[in-house]
Scaffold this motif. Structure first.
Motif, PDB file in Angstrom:
ATOM      1  N   GLY A   1      -1.534  14.992  13.360  1.00  0.00           N
ATOM      2  CA  GLY A   1      -2.616  15.954  13.195  1.00  0.00           C
ATOM      3  C   GLY A   1      -2.275  17.350  13.692  1.00  0.00           C
ATOM      4  O   GLY A   1      -1.175  17.602  14.190  1.00  0.00           O
ATOM      5  N   CYS A   2      -3.242  18.250  13.523  1.00  0.00           N
ATOM      6  CA  CYS A   2      -3.025  19.645  13.923  1.00  0.00           C
ATOM      7  C   CYS A   2      -4.368  20.294  14.228  1.00  0.00           C
ATOM      8  O   CYS A   2      -5.350  20.046  13.541  1.00  0.00           O
ATOM      9  CB  CYS A   2      -2.323  20.405  12.794  1.00  0.00           C
ATOM     10  SG  CYS A   2      -1.996  22.113  13.241  1.00  0.00           S
ATOM     11  N   ASN A   3      -4.387  21.147  15.267  1.00  0.00           N
ATOM     12  CA  ASN A   3      -5.627  21.835  15.660  1.00  0.00           C
ATOM     13  C   ASN A   3      -5.621  23.306  15.273  1.00  0.00           C
ATOM     14  O   ASN A   3      -6.514  24.041  15.656  1.00  0.00           O
ATOM     15  CB  ASN A   3      -5.811  21.779  17.195  1.00  0.00           C
ATOM     16  CG  ASN A   3      -6.100  20.377  17.679  1.00  0.00           C
ATOM     17  OD1 ASN A   3      -6.266  19.461  16.878  1.00  0.00           O
ATOM     18  ND2 ASN A   3      -6.164  20.200  18.979  1.00  0.00           N
TER      19      ASN A   3
ATOM     20  N   VAL B   1      -3.384  20.943   6.094  1.00  0.00           N
ATOM     21  CA  VAL B   1      -3.005  19.831   6.990  1.00  0.00           C
ATOM     22  C   VAL B   1      -4.119  19.414   7.963  1.00  0.00           C
ATOM     23  O   VAL B   1      -4.438  18.228   8.059  1.00  0.00           O
ATOM     24  CB  VAL B   1      -1.686  20.160   7.735  1.00  0.00           C
ATOM     25  CG1 VAL B   1      -1.459  19.224   8.918  1.00  0.00           C
ATOM     26  CG2 VAL B   1      -0.510  20.056   6.776  1.00  0.00           C
ATOM     27  N   PRO B   2      -4.763  20.347   8.686  1.00  0.00           N
ATOM     28  CA  PRO B   2      -5.795  19.887   9.629  1.00  0.00           C
ATOM     29  C   PRO B   2      -6.927  19.120   8.948  1.00  0.00           C
ATOM     30  O   PRO B   2      -7.576  18.289   9.567  1.00  0.00           O
ATOM     31  CB  PRO B   2      -6.311  21.185  10.250  1.00  0.00           C
ATOM     32  CG  PRO B   2      -5.195  22.159  10.064  1.00  0.00           C
ATOM     33  CD  PRO B   2      -4.562  21.806   8.755  1.00  0.00           C
ATOM     34  N   TYR B   3      -7.166  19.406   7.657  1.00  0.00           N
ATOM     35  CA  TYR B   3      -8.254  18.725   6.940  1.00  0.00           C
ATOM     36  C   TYR B   3      -7.841  17.320   6.502  1.00  0.00           C
ATOM     37  O   TYR B   3      -8.682  16.455   6.336  1.00  0.00           O
ATOM     38  CB  TYR B   3      -8.680  19.539   5.713  1.00  0.00           C
ATOM     39  CG  TYR B   3      -9.080  20.958   6.060  1.00  0.00           C
ATOM     40  CD1 TYR B   3     -10.371  21.247   6.495  1.00  0.00           C
ATOM     41  CD2 TYR B   3      -8.153  21.998   5.992  1.00  0.00           C
ATOM     42  CE1 TYR B   3     -10.729  22.544   6.831  1.00  0.00           C
ATOM     43  CE2 TYR B   3      -8.506  23.302   6.333  1.00  0.00           C
ATOM     44  CZ  TYR B   3      -9.794  23.562   6.754  1.00  0.00           C
ATOM     45  OH  TYR B   3     -10.152  24.846   7.100  1.00  0.00           O
TER      46      TYR B   3
ATOM     47  N   SER C   1      -4.934  29.700   8.050  1.00  0.00           N
ATOM     48  CA  SER C   1      -5.965  29.832   7.008  1.00  0.00           C
ATOM     49  C   SER C   1      -5.513  29.339   5.634  1.00  0.00           C
ATOM     50  O   SER C   1      -6.341  29.112   4.765  1.00  0.00           O
ATOM     51  CB  SER C   1      -6.416  31.293   6.930  1.00  0.00           C
ATOM     52  OG  SER C   1      -5.331  32.093   6.520  1.00  0.00           O
ATOM     53  N   TYR C   2      -4.201  29.192   5.421  1.00  0.00           N
ATOM     54  CA  TYR C   2      -3.688  28.754   4.117  1.00  0.00           C
ATOM     55  C   TYR C   2      -3.441  27.245   4.070  1.00  0.00           C
ATOM     56  O   TYR C   2      -3.085  26.714   3.025  1.00  0.00           O
ATOM     57  CB  TYR C   2      -2.349  29.463   3.818  1.00  0.00           C
ATOM     58  CG  TYR C   2      -1.350  29.310   4.947  1.00  0.00           C
ATOM     59  CD1 TYR C   2      -0.550  28.186   5.044  1.00  0.00           C
ATOM     60  CD2 TYR C   2      -1.246  30.279   5.941  1.00  0.00           C
ATOM     61  CE1 TYR C   2       0.334  28.032   6.101  1.00  0.00           C
ATOM     62  CE2 TYR C   2      -0.374  30.133   6.991  1.00  0.00           C
ATOM     63  CZ  TYR C   2       0.412  29.007   7.072  1.00  0.00           C
ATOM     64  OH  TYR C   2       1.273  28.843   8.127  1.00  0.00           O
ATOM     65  N   CYS C   3      -3.605  26.550   5.193  1.00  0.00           N
ATOM     66  CA  CYS C   3      -3.023  25.211   5.310  1.00  0.00           C
ATOM     67  C   CYS C   3      -4.075  24.107   5.263  1.00  0.00           C
ATOM     68  O   CYS C   3      -5.104  24.170   5.934  1.00  0.00           O
ATOM     69  CB  CYS C   3      -2.237  25.133   6.626  1.00  0.00           C
ATOM     70  SG  CYS C   3      -1.418  23.559   6.840  1.00  0.00           S
TER      71      CYS C   3
HETATM   72  S1  SF4 Z   1       0.784  25.553   9.115  1.00  0.00           S
HETATM   73 FE1  SF4 Z   1      -0.699  23.846   8.988  1.00  0.00          FE
HETATM   74  S2  SF4 Z   1       0.305  22.180  10.084  1.00  0.00           S
HETATM   75 FE2  SF4 Z   1       1.381  24.055  10.666  1.00  0.00          FE
HETATM   76  S3  SF4 Z   1       0.382  24.791  12.550  1.00  0.00           S
HETATM   77 FE3  SF4 Z   1      -0.670  25.809  10.831  1.00  0.00          FE
HETATM   78  S4  SF4 Z   1      -2.408  24.462  10.329  1.00  0.00           S
HETATM   79 FE4  SF4 Z   1      -1.004  23.239  11.578  1.00  0.00          FE
END
Ligand code: SF4
Length: 439
Positions: A157-159, A167-169, A163-165
């Motif tokens: 996971g990621c916190n 992954v956290p969702y 704004s483009y990513c």
């Molecule tokens: S790019 Fe995505 S996975 Fe990487 S730190 Fe930012 S939100 Fe997390």
């Protein structure tokens, strides 16, 4: 007769390792990997949704199986990973491809075996995508085929919500594995003869923040306490959390490769702010300077995105300036991909495709020139290569140096899994060629 599986993986190293877990689950149920020319009894798509083209690619490949499934109705098709974890994606997938048998997400990937058992007992498809992340699973269920390299998750996971990513969702909030479980898994791999371990997390620097047990540098030191030769790498580090304690840990422990992947994404402070990256170009370069001051022979790679909403020519030039200043030895370059559900997807000022294309070409030209220059510096040097494989077409063994540079060499003996000293004879391309002494 033994049942056969095929796993099709899209996206990043995290997904490659998760496919090893899916393979482990299938092996535990008596399946073996299908050879390229063999028909599989089950095909598993481990998807990615970070960029639109990976998603389109997966949709295309799933659709292409419709005919095969018609001819072999007993074949099972399973689709899981980041793509199916997006809100509404499982229903969309089932509507588009009603012949898919199992749909699962990132949060229940390790439950895939139970889903398969459920499917085998009934005709109806099994669709099970958990909305929330489950407990962190500590046991190593992977079936690895990457000897002498192995990947180990340290967190999920990621916190950060760049704004483009997406992954956290689709991967939820940060959850760290217990340090004792990570160390035990690494020790088990080293005992089994693995020589290079890569620790994985979306932002390894925040390892332990959720449980307060052990910090990331402390975890590295625990692993390096094992007094033998191996290589330890990690990815990925968010620059905002990349600090001096980590750099000093790399400097003090010879097992840690003097090579850091530090994704910068952009060189314009305005764009970095819109990306929600929480550092400026100056702060990034100060960290690079600190890294090179403490470890002068350290090399750096990065990720760079062009064409983020509202990016002007001036912003883009700031990225080129940063690339020159940071002197990366490798850079992975991307065109911004609009991901619905992210903050950037709704931003005004999306950049036309032709402008994005023109900018990425200029960036790639600069990055390639830097990489070629770095290659030239290898000529005549003797470097240590960890041999990973044999290329039958070339008739050469291949492996990587500490900095991840690929090297090819001939040998009369099987060298896979060995550290060899290679004298570089040709450094004209991105990879190197050389000779080793057979003594
Ligand atoms: S790019 Fe995505 S996975 Fe990487 S730190 Fe930012 S939100 Fe997390």
């Amino acid at each position: 007769m033994e049942k056969k599986y095929r796993i099709v993986t899209y996206g990043c190293q995290m997904n490659v390792h998760e496919s090893e877990k899916l393979a482990g689950i299938l092996h535990a149920r008596g399946y073996a990997e299908a050879a390229p020319e063999e028909e599989a009894d089950i095909v598993v798509f481990n998807t990615c949704c970070i960029r639109e083209n990976a998603e389109n690619h997966a949709y295309g490949n799933i659709g292409a199986l419709k005919k095969v499934k018609k001819a072999h109705p007993g074949m099972l098709i399973a689709v899981g990973g980041c793509m199916t974890q997006q809100a509404g994606a499982a229903e969309k997938l089932r509507k588009k491809f009603p012949f898919v048998d199992i749909v699962f997400g990132t949060h229940n990937l390790e439950e895939f075996g139970a889903l398969l058992d459920r499917k085998l007992g009934r005709k109806k498809a099994v669709v099970d995508v958990w909305e929330k992340e489950g407990e962190v699973r500590e046991e190593d269920i992977s079936f690895r085929t990457s000897y002498p390299n192995a990947w180990v998750n340290i967190m999920y996971g990621c916190n950060n919500f760049c704004s483009y990513c997406i992954v956290p969702y689709v991967r939820g909030r940060e959850r760290s594995r217990a340090a004792s479980a990570v160390v035990a898994e690494v020790n088990g791999l080293l005992d089994a003869g693995y020589k290079e371990i890569t620790l994985l997390g979306q932002n390894v620097n925040s390892y332990g923040n959720d449980c307060g047990e052990v910090s990331f540098p402390q975890l590295l030191r625990k692993i390096c306490a094992r007094d033998e030769k191996f290589r330890l790498r990690f990815m990925t580090s968010n620059p905002k959390d990349f600090g001096e304690e980590l750099v000093r840990t790399i400097a003090d422990n010879p097992q840690l490769c003097r090579f850091v992947h530090l994704p910068v994404q952009a060189g314009s402070d305005r764009i970095l702010r819109l990306m929600n990256r929480k550092y400026t170009a100056k702060e990034y370069l100060e960290k690079v300077e600190m890294l090179r001051r403490i470890i002068p022979d350290c090399q750096l790679s990065t990720d760079i995105m062009v064409g983020f909403p509202t990016e002007t020519e001036e912003d883009f030039r700031a990225t080129l300036d940063l690339v020159r200043a940071a002197d990366f030895s490798a850079a992975f370059t991307f065109v911004y991909s609009r991901r619905s559900g992210t903050v950037a997807a709704d931003m005004e000022g999306q950049i036309p495709e032709e402008v994005q294309k023109e900018r990425i070409m200029r960036l790639v030209e600069l990055v390639n020139a830097q990489t070629r220059e770095k290659s030239q510096a290898y000529r005549g040097k003797t470097i240590e290569i960890l041999c990973e494989d044999y290329d039958a077409k070339k008739g050469l063994y291949l492996g990587r140096d500490e900095y991840g540079r690929m090297g090819y060499f001939a040998s009369g003996r099987d060298r896979i899994g060995q550290f060899v000293q290679m004298r570089v004879t040709d450094a004209s391309g991105i990879s190197l060629q050389g000779e080793i002494s057979e003594g």
